[in-house]
Design an enzyme around this catalytic site. Structure first.
Site, PDB file in Angstrom:
ATOM      1  N   HIS A 154       0.820  -1.223   0.000  1.00  0.00           N
ATOM      2  CA  HIS A 154       0.000   0.000   0.000  1.00  0.00           C
ATOM      3  C   HIS A 154       0.851   1.269   0.000  1.00  0.00           C
ATOM      4  O   HIS A 154       0.384   2.311  -0.439  1.00  0.00           O
ATOM      5  CB  HIS A 154      -0.954  -0.010   1.203  1.00  0.00           C
ATOM      6  CG  HIS A 154      -0.277   0.135   2.533  1.00  0.00           C
ATOM      7  ND1 HIS A 154       0.217  -0.940   3.252  1.00  0.00           N
ATOM      8  CD2 HIS A 154       0.034   1.240   3.268  1.00  0.00           C
ATOM      9  CE1 HIS A 154       0.758  -0.515   4.379  1.00  0.00           C
ATOM     10  NE2 HIS A 154       0.671   0.789   4.414  1.00  0.00           N
ATOM     11  N   HIS A 199       4.572   8.531  13.515  1.00  0.00           N
ATOM     12  CA  HIS A 199       3.553   7.492  13.731  1.00  0.00           C
ATOM     13  C   HIS A 199       4.218   6.203  14.177  1.00  0.00           C
ATOM     14  O   HIS A 199       5.383   5.962  13.885  1.00  0.00           O
ATOM     15  CB  HIS A 199       2.648   7.287  12.520  1.00  0.00           C
ATOM     16  CG  HIS A 199       3.288   6.731  11.271  1.00  0.00           C
ATOM     17  ND1 HIS A 199       4.420   7.246  10.682  1.00  0.00           N
ATOM     18  CD2 HIS A 199       2.919   5.695  10.483  1.00  0.00           C
ATOM     19  CE1 HIS A 199       4.710   6.560   9.598  1.00  0.00           C
ATOM     20  NE2 HIS A 199       3.823   5.601   9.449  1.00  0.00           N
TER      21      HIS A 199
HETATM   22  O1  LIG Z   1       0.768  -2.853   9.096  1.00  0.00           O
HETATM   23  C1  LIG Z   1       1.119  -2.271   8.077  1.00  0.00           C
HETATM   24  O2  LIG Z   1       1.443  -2.870   7.049  1.00  0.00           O
HETATM   25  C2  LIG Z   1       1.151  -0.802   8.047  1.00  0.00           C
HETATM   26  C3  LIG Z   1       0.405  -0.044   8.836  1.00  0.00           C
HETATM   27  C4  LIG Z   1       0.373   1.433   8.839  1.00  0.00           C
HETATM   28  C5  LIG Z   1      -0.517   2.061   9.691  1.00  0.00           C
HETATM   29  C6  LIG Z   1      -0.587   3.458   9.736  1.00  0.00           C
HETATM   30  C7  LIG Z   1       0.216   4.258   8.967  1.00  0.00           C
HETATM   31  C8  LIG Z   1       1.132   3.655   8.108  1.00  0.00           C
HETATM   32  O3  LIG Z   1       1.997   4.386   7.369  1.00  0.00           O
HETATM   33  C9  LIG Z   1       1.182   2.247   8.019  1.00  0.00           C
HETATM   34  O4  LIG Z   1       2.021   1.749   7.116  1.00  0.00           O
HETATM   35 FE   LIG Z   2       3.425   3.077   6.289  1.00  0.00          FE
END
Ligand SMILES: O=C(O)/C=C/c1cccc(O)c1O
Ligand SMILES: [Fe+2]
Length: 312
Positions: A115, A179
């Site tokens: 993603h 984060h």
């Molecule tokens: O678990 C994952 O693959 C990624 C989680 C996540 C959650 C919140 C912000 C981000 O940049 C993430 O990649």
């Molecule tokens: Fe991420």
């Protein structure tokens, strides 16, 4: 050469665990602005810097960064699966240009991405196969990490090599600012988890669904006030954006891995994608940040930013 940059935070929780409507409306306006900026700039090549979350890169071989001449998305968290429209010719030219400039780049002839790459292409272009792209993985999760100076050197070398292509190049960064989502950590992991992080065996659909549900629940708990994760740090995030806006990229050279993790959490290193993209733009000449948006969004586990910048 005509060049521009966009930085866009990603979160797999977008659409699954959304904040209040007023926050969502502000994000939507900022993203719509970035989309309009991209439409008006009309790039014929996108260099996309993004991290991976143990879907494509594993500890068996974990490069600090890697450029792809072909790439396929796994479709995690509902993101689009399938081949990215990689401009293989441009990718090979950039890879050679970066190596010629003394940066020891790893090259992948078939990169697996998640993603982190798919979301910005879907959000800004409507799909992962709509625009010629050169994907550049920047490790923002798996310690040990290289010094930030090397990320700036990578971005600079890519920018200089891109300038030789005579194209309209958009440098696109994908990453949250501060984060601390529950991404697994190798050190201290139980043997089964450690093995998965090292070997990278593809999860079964059930395993993937369980892992994704854990992240969604973590986001819900975080938004409800859980203190299990390092807090989002708006002051640190805005300091980063200030440096990017003023072109003060050498400021990042003193940012250590330990300090960044303490200030912004285990995934704050995703800002490396932003530093690389702005270093690339800076290597093509002076620039102006033309828009800047920031909001701390615990429901998405993200210090969430959107910024656009144009070469003068
Ligand atoms: O678990 C994952 O693959 C990624 C989680 C996540 C959650 C919140 C912000 C981000 O940049 C993430 O990649
Ligand atoms: Fe991420």
């Amino acid at each position: 050469m005509t060049a521009a940059a966009v930085g866009l935070s990603h979160s797999p929780l977008i659409g699954r665990n959304d904040p209040d409507a007023d926050v969502l409306a502000r994000v939507d306006r900022a993203v719509a602005g970035a989309r309009e900026f991209v439409r008006a700039f009309d790039p014929d090549l996108v260099v996309l810097y993004a991290p991976d979350h143990y879907n494509g890169f594993f500890y068996k071989e974990m490069p600090p960064f890697c450029l792809a001449t072909e790439a396929h998305a796994v479709g995690d968290f509902g993101s689009q699966a399938g081949p990215l429209s990689v401009d293989t010719g441009a990718a090979k030219a950039l890879a050679q240009g970066v190596l010629d400039r003394g940066v020891d780049l790893t090259v992948s002839a078939r990169m697996t991405v998640d993603h982190g790459f798919a979301q910005p292409l879907e959000v800004l272009f409507g799909g992962i196969d709509r625009v010629p792209v050169v994907p550049v993985f920047v490790n923002g999760v798996a310690t040990p990490l290289c010094p930030v100076t090397r990320i700036r050197a990578l971005g600079t070398a890519v920018g200089e090599a891109a300038a030789a292509l005579d194209r309209r190049v958009l440098f696109l960064a994908s990453g949250g600012l501060s984060h601390d989502p529950p991404v697994p950590v190798l050190e201290g992991a139980p043997p089964r988890v450690a093995d998965a992080l090292i070997e990278g065996r593809p999860p079964t659909p059930e395993q993937r669904a369980r892992g994704e549900q854990r992240v969604v629940e973590a986001g819900r708990e975080y938004a409800a006030g859980s203190t299990a994760m390092v807090p989002i740090n708006p002051a640190w995030d805005n300091r980063l954006l200030d440096h990017l806006e003023r072109g003060e990229l050498t400021e990042f050279d003193s940012w250590t891995v330990e300090w960044m993790a303490k200030e912004g959490g285990g995934s704050a290193h995703e800002v490396r994608a932003w530093i690389a993209a702005f270093a690339s733009l800076a290597a093509t000449g002076p620039y102006d940040m033309t828009s800047r948006f920031y909001e701390a969004i615990p429901a998405w586990i993200a210090g969430f930013a959107v910024a656009t910048a144009q070469g003068r």
